[in-house]
Design an enzyme around this catalytic site. Structure first.
Site, short mmCIF file in Angstrom:
data_model
loop_
_atom_site.label_atom_id
_atom_site.label_comp_id
_atom_site.label_asym_id
_atom_site.label_seq_id
_atom_site.Cartn_x
_atom_site.Cartn_y
_atom_site.Cartn_z
CE LYS A 80 34.32 -29.88 18.61
NZ LYS A 80 34.75 -28.91 17.58
N GLY A 186 32.75 -35.64 3.93
CA GLY A 186 31.58 -35.39 4.77
C GLY A 186 30.98 -34.05 4.40
N1 PHE Z 1 31.87 -27.67 14.45
C1 PHE Z 1 32.12 -26.28 14.40
C2 PHE Z 1 33.10 -25.95 15.52
O1 PHE Z 1 33.09 -26.58 16.56
C3 PHE Z 1 30.85 -25.56 14.28
C4 PHE Z 1 30.27 -24.57 15.27
C5 PHE Z 1 29.62 -23.48 14.77
C6 PHE Z 1 30.35 -24.70 16.64
C7 PHE Z 1 29.09 -22.55 15.61
C8 PHE Z 1 29.81 -23.76 17.48
C9 PHE Z 1 29.19 -22.69 16.95
O2 PHE Z 1 33.96 -25.14 15.30
#
Ligand code: PHE
Length: 352
Positions: A80, A186
């Site tokens: 993340k 959202g």
């Molecule tokens: N916010 C989502 C997640 O973290 C979207 C995402 C899609 C993230 C594709 C990474 C790759 O799960």
């Protein structure tokens, strides 16, 4: 050898905290695990009281992404990104670009062990900006060669989960006879509300941002304060805003029979799952419910599937949730425990 209490097994593989050289903002990228493959997880650009709170969030959210990917059956691990904005700060176009380029440079330095995507506070256009510095950004607009906005696919997965949940809790997948309280309108919550309206469900909705009231009106949903929405007397509560809303303080006030929504990290602590269980409220783990975005993006961008094929996979969330809820029911454990042990099993066996 020094003995310690540090649990290195659940420890993150790699965390970068950097004051962005262009933006001056705290850029935090947490790679929790690459045991199953490249770590993935969105880029959150939002306000924190202190950047250390952003770090906590990144650590928690990236660990949850590892379990989310495992439960979704993806050959990926969890990561993340958090850009921690000081309270009250707004970014103009140039400073936003600067922050996103700072993010792109940190990701570029991770040599493909982590790829980002949209999350709270970012969208497909921001992924284009990040991609100016690194190829590892999912969900650029289709016109820019990506798989597009993931929020609609996340919402599709939420609907699949709600069908499965209603079968388990009420004995029928018919949503038109059920009532839902959607908390947070959202990008994902707005889609979920519209899809529930299309299914002719009875709706109440809420958002901290009063300007979203029109969205609720358009979907034929009653409007409530966030507090009243949380405690509404409905069949299903759908948390679609920020996490941490289910706590020892709020659980006794709930009047819903079940909970399933896309918000990440809905429980303030793992033990809160036990409180929900004791109250007879069936909680669908958010790590299963919210996986539609990553399932769709990885299928299209990594595995060359069409969007239609990817959407079929997103519908598989219903089967995954059914399995977990039935396992929990059969073993007397909470859905949270069942989900966690399923994920850990998969990660532990290095299942690709
Ligand atoms: N916010 C989502 C997640 O973290 C979207 C995402 C899609 C993230 C594709 C990474 C790759 O799960």
């Amino acid at each position: 050898m020094v003995t310690t209490d540090i649990d290195t097994e659940s420890m993150h593989e790699h965390v970068v905290i950097r004051r962005g050289p262009r933006s001056g903002l705290p850029i935090i990228v947490a790679v929790h695990s690459t045991a199953l493959g490249q770590a993935i997880g969105g880029c959150r650009l939002t306000h924190y009281r202190h950047w250390r709170d952003g770090l906590d969030d990144a650590l928690r959210l990236s660990a949850a992404m590892s379990d989310k990917c495992a439960l979704a059956g993806l050959p990926n691990g969890g990561g993340k990104t958090v850009v921690a904005l000081p309270l009250g700060m707004t970014l103009d176009g140039a400073s936003r670009r600067a922050a996103l380029h700072d993010v792109g440079d940190v990701i570029a330095g991770l040599n493909g062990t982590y790829a980002t995507g949209p999350d709270v506070g970012t969208g497909p256009d921001d992924m284009v900006t990040i991609a100016e510095r690194t190829p590892y950004a999912f969900c650029r607009p289709v016109s820019a060669g990506g798989s597009g906005d993931s929020s609609e696919h996340t919402a599709t997965g939420v609907l699949a989960a709600l069908h499965a949940l209603c079968v388990e809790r009420f004995g029928s997948s018919d949503l038109s006879t059920r009532s839902f309280a959607v908390l947070g309108l959202g990008r994902v919550g707005g889609h979920v509300l519209r899809m529930l309206a299309d299914a002719r469900a009875t709706l109440v909705a809420s958002d901290l941002d009063d300007s979203r009231r029109a969205l609720a009106g358009a979907a034929g949903a009653a409007w409530a304060s966030p507090q009243d929405c949380l405690t509404a007397d409905v069949d299903v509560l759908v948390p679609a805003a920020l996490g941490g809303l289910l706590t020892p303080h709020t659980v006794p006030t709930l009047r819903c029979a079940a909970i399933a929504g896309p918000a990440n990290n809905q429980l303030d602590a793992p033990t809160t799952a036990d409180l929900l269980h004791q109250r007879g409220i069936l909680w669908a783990p958010d790590i299963i419910v919210s996986a539609g975005g990553i399932i769709h993006a990885t299928a299209v961008e990594l595995h060359d599937e069409t969007s239609a094929q990817a959407t079929l996979r997103v519908h598989g969330i219903a089967d995954t949730l059914t399995d977990i809820l039935r396992t929990a029911g059969a073993t007397g454990s909470t859905p949270a425990d069942a989900a966690r042990s399923h994920a850990r099993q998969r990660i532990g066996s290095g299942h690709h």
